[in-house]
Design a protein around this motif. Sequence first.
Motif, PDB file in Angstrom:
ATOM      1  N   TRP A  41       5.396   3.103 -16.233  1.00  0.00           N
ATOM      2  CA  TRP A  41       4.099   2.684 -15.671  1.00  0.00           C
ATOM      3  C   TRP A  41       3.750   3.449 -14.412  1.00  0.00           C
ATOM      4  O   TRP A  41       2.660   3.977 -14.266  1.00  0.00           O
ATOM      5  CB  TRP A  41       4.126   1.177 -15.409  1.00  0.00           C
ATOM      6  N   ARG A  42       4.690   3.516 -13.464  1.00  0.00           N
ATOM      7  CA  ARG A  42       4.335   4.140 -12.175  1.00  0.00           C
ATOM      8  C   ARG A  42       4.030   5.619 -12.350  1.00  0.00           C
ATOM      9  O   ARG A  42       3.146   6.158 -11.694  1.00  0.00           O
ATOM     10  CB  ARG A  42       5.409   3.889 -11.138  1.00  0.00           C
ATOM     11  N   ASP A  43       4.751   6.306 -13.239  1.00  0.00           N
ATOM     12  CA  ASP A  43       4.459   7.720 -13.486  1.00  0.00           C
ATOM     13  C   ASP A  43       3.091   7.891 -14.150  1.00  0.00           C
ATOM     14  O   ASP A  43       2.334   8.790 -13.797  1.00  0.00           O
ATOM     15  CB  ASP A  43       5.548   8.348 -14.356  1.00  0.00           C
ATOM     16  N   GLN A  44       2.786   7.026 -15.089  1.00  0.00           N
ATOM     17  CA  GLN A  44       1.480   7.076 -15.746  1.00  0.00           C
ATOM     18  C   GLN A  44       0.360   6.768 -14.759  1.00  0.00           C
ATOM     19  O   GLN A  44      -0.694   7.417 -14.782  1.00  0.00           O
ATOM     20  CB  GLN A  44       1.436   6.094 -16.916  1.00  0.00           C
ATOM     21  N   LEU A  45       0.600   5.815 -13.887  1.00  0.00           N
ATOM     22  CA  LEU A  45      -0.393   5.468 -12.875  1.00  0.00           C
ATOM     23  C   LEU A  45      -0.648   6.647 -11.941  1.00  0.00           C
ATOM     24  O   LEU A  45      -1.799   6.991 -11.657  1.00  0.00           O
ATOM     25  CB  LEU A  45       0.060   4.247 -12.078  1.00  0.00           C
ATOM     26  N   LYS A  46       0.426   7.280 -11.478  1.00  0.00           N
ATOM     27  CA  LYS A  46       0.264   8.446 -10.597  1.00  0.00           C
ATOM     28  C   LYS A  46      -0.483   9.562 -11.315  1.00  0.00           C
ATOM     29  O   LYS A  46      -1.341  10.219 -10.722  1.00  0.00           O
ATOM     30  CB  LYS A  46       1.629   8.941 -10.107  1.00  0.00           C
ATOM     31  N   ASP A  47      -0.185   9.780 -12.596  1.00  0.00           N
ATOM     32  CA  ASP A  47      -0.869  10.813 -13.372  1.00  0.00           C
ATOM     33  C   ASP A  47      -2.364  10.538 -13.504  1.00  0.00           C
ATOM     34  O   ASP A  47      -3.154  11.469 -13.621  1.00  0.00           O
ATOM     35  CB  ASP A  47      -0.249  10.945 -14.768  1.00  0.00           C
ATOM     36  N   LEU A  48      -2.747   9.270 -13.483  1.00  0.00           N
ATOM     37  CA  LEU A  48      -4.169   8.916 -13.567  1.00  0.00           C
ATOM     38  C   LEU A  48      -4.871   8.992 -12.219  1.00  0.00           C
ATOM     39  O   LEU A  48      -6.010   9.435 -12.121  1.00  0.00           O
ATOM     40  CB  LEU A  48      -4.320   7.493 -14.121  1.00  0.00           C
ATOM     41  N   ILE A  49      -4.200   8.534 -11.190  1.00  0.00           N
ATOM     42  CA  ILE A  49      -4.852   8.400  -9.883  1.00  0.00           C
ATOM     43  C   ILE A  49      -4.903   9.703  -9.087  1.00  0.00           C
ATOM     44  O   ILE A  49      -5.933  10.038  -8.501  1.00  0.00           O
ATOM     45  CB  ILE A  49      -4.165   7.300  -9.060  1.00  0.00           C
ATOM     46  N   LEU A  50      -3.812  10.425  -9.041  1.00  0.00           N
ATOM     47  CA  LEU A  50      -3.759  11.604  -8.164  1.00  0.00           C
ATOM     48  C   LEU A  50      -4.811  12.668  -8.467  1.00  0.00           C
ATOM     49  O   LEU A  50      -5.415  13.193  -7.534  1.00  0.00           O
ATOM     50  CB  LEU A  50      -2.351  12.197  -8.173  1.00  0.00           C
ATOM     51  N   PRO A  51      -5.073  13.009  -9.725  1.00  0.00           N
ATOM     52  CA  PRO A  51      -6.054  14.081  -9.956  1.00  0.00           C
ATOM     53  C   PRO A  51      -7.518  13.639  -9.955  1.00  0.00           C
ATOM     54  O   PRO A  51      -8.403  14.477  -9.966  1.00  0.00           O
ATOM     55  CB  PRO A  51      -5.662  14.619 -11.332  1.00  0.00           C
ATOM     56  N   THR A  52      -7.789  12.354  -9.927  1.00  0.00           N
ATOM     57  CA  THR A  52      -9.183  11.901 -10.048  1.00  0.00           C
ATOM     58  C   THR A  52     -10.003  12.241  -8.812  1.00  0.00           C
ATOM     59  O   THR A  52      -9.501  12.253  -7.699  1.00  0.00           O
ATOM     60  CB  THR A  52      -9.255  10.381 -10.339  1.00  0.00           C
ATOM     61  N   THR A  53     -11.259  12.525  -9.057  1.00  0.00           N
ATOM     62  CA  THR A  53     -12.178  12.801  -7.951  1.00  0.00           C
ATOM     63  C   THR A  53     -13.308  11.771  -7.903  1.00  0.00           C
ATOM     64  O   THR A  53     -14.154  11.825  -7.024  1.00  0.00           O
ATOM     65  CB  THR A  53     -12.795  14.213  -8.098  1.00  0.00           C
ATOM     66  N   VAL A  54     -13.298  10.845  -8.838  1.00  0.00           N
ATOM     67  CA  VAL A  54     -14.350   9.832  -8.898  1.00  0.00           C
ATOM     68  C   VAL A  54     -14.181   8.811  -7.780  1.00  0.00           C
ATOM     69  O   VAL A  54     -15.148   8.403  -7.145  1.00  0.00           O
ATOM     70  CB  VAL A  54     -14.336   9.121 -10.275  1.00  0.00           C
ATOM     71  N   ILE A  55     -12.948   8.406  -7.552  1.00  0.00           N
ATOM     72  CA  ILE A  55     -12.633   7.450  -6.491  1.00  0.00           C
ATOM     73  C   ILE A  55     -11.304   7.880  -5.872  1.00  0.00           C
ATOM     74  O   ILE A  55     -10.407   8.332  -6.577  1.00  0.00           O
ATOM     75  CB  ILE A  55     -12.565   6.005  -7.037  1.00  0.00           C
ATOM     76  N   THR A  56     -11.192   7.769  -4.579  1.00  0.00           N
ATOM     77  CA  THR A  56      -9.958   8.206  -3.923  1.00  0.00           C
ATOM     78  C   THR A  56      -8.945   7.064  -3.878  1.00  0.00           C
ATOM     79  O   THR A  56      -9.321   5.891  -3.877  1.00  0.00           O
ATOM     80  CB  THR A  56     -10.234   8.668  -2.477  1.00  0.00           C
ATOM     81  N   PRO A  57      -7.660   7.405  -3.813  1.00  0.00           N
ATOM     82  CA  PRO A  57      -6.648   6.353  -3.669  1.00  0.00           C
ATOM     83  C   PRO A  57      -6.907   5.469  -2.448  1.00  0.00           C
ATOM     84  O   PRO A  57      -6.692   4.264  -2.494  1.00  0.00           O
ATOM     85  CB  PRO A  57      -5.342   7.137  -3.533  1.00  0.00           C
ATOM     86  N   ASP A  58      -7.400   6.077  -1.375  1.00  0.00           N
ATOM     87  CA  ASP A  58      -7.715   5.317  -0.160  1.00  0.00           C
ATOM     88  C   ASP A  58      -8.736   4.216  -0.445  1.00  0.00           C
ATOM     89  O   ASP A  58      -8.633   3.105   0.060  1.00  0.00           O
ATOM     90  CB  ASP A  58      -8.231   6.263   0.923  1.00  0.00           C
TER      91      ASP A  58
END
Length: 73
Positions: A41-58
């Motif tokens: 799960w955590r690896d899949q989550l990081k793979d989804l969140i880190l490259p996105t430009t639609v919304i930032t992790p912050d």
Amino acid sequence: MVINPPSRARQLQELTSQQDFYARAVLMTALLRRIEPEETWRDQLKDLILPTTVITPDEMGFPPNWDMNPFWV
């Protein structure tokens, strides 16, 4: 969706807020680790969140350098 984590979950240092997606991700990760120690799960989550430009992790409540925190590694 508001979360009320059980008292044991409140001991998680990563659970700094209960109002954002990050809090939900922390709880999901902790639960899944308990159920299935080899979870991805955590690896899949990081793979989804880190490259996105639609919304930032912050904007989702993730702290700076969250992906380097031992909880997520």
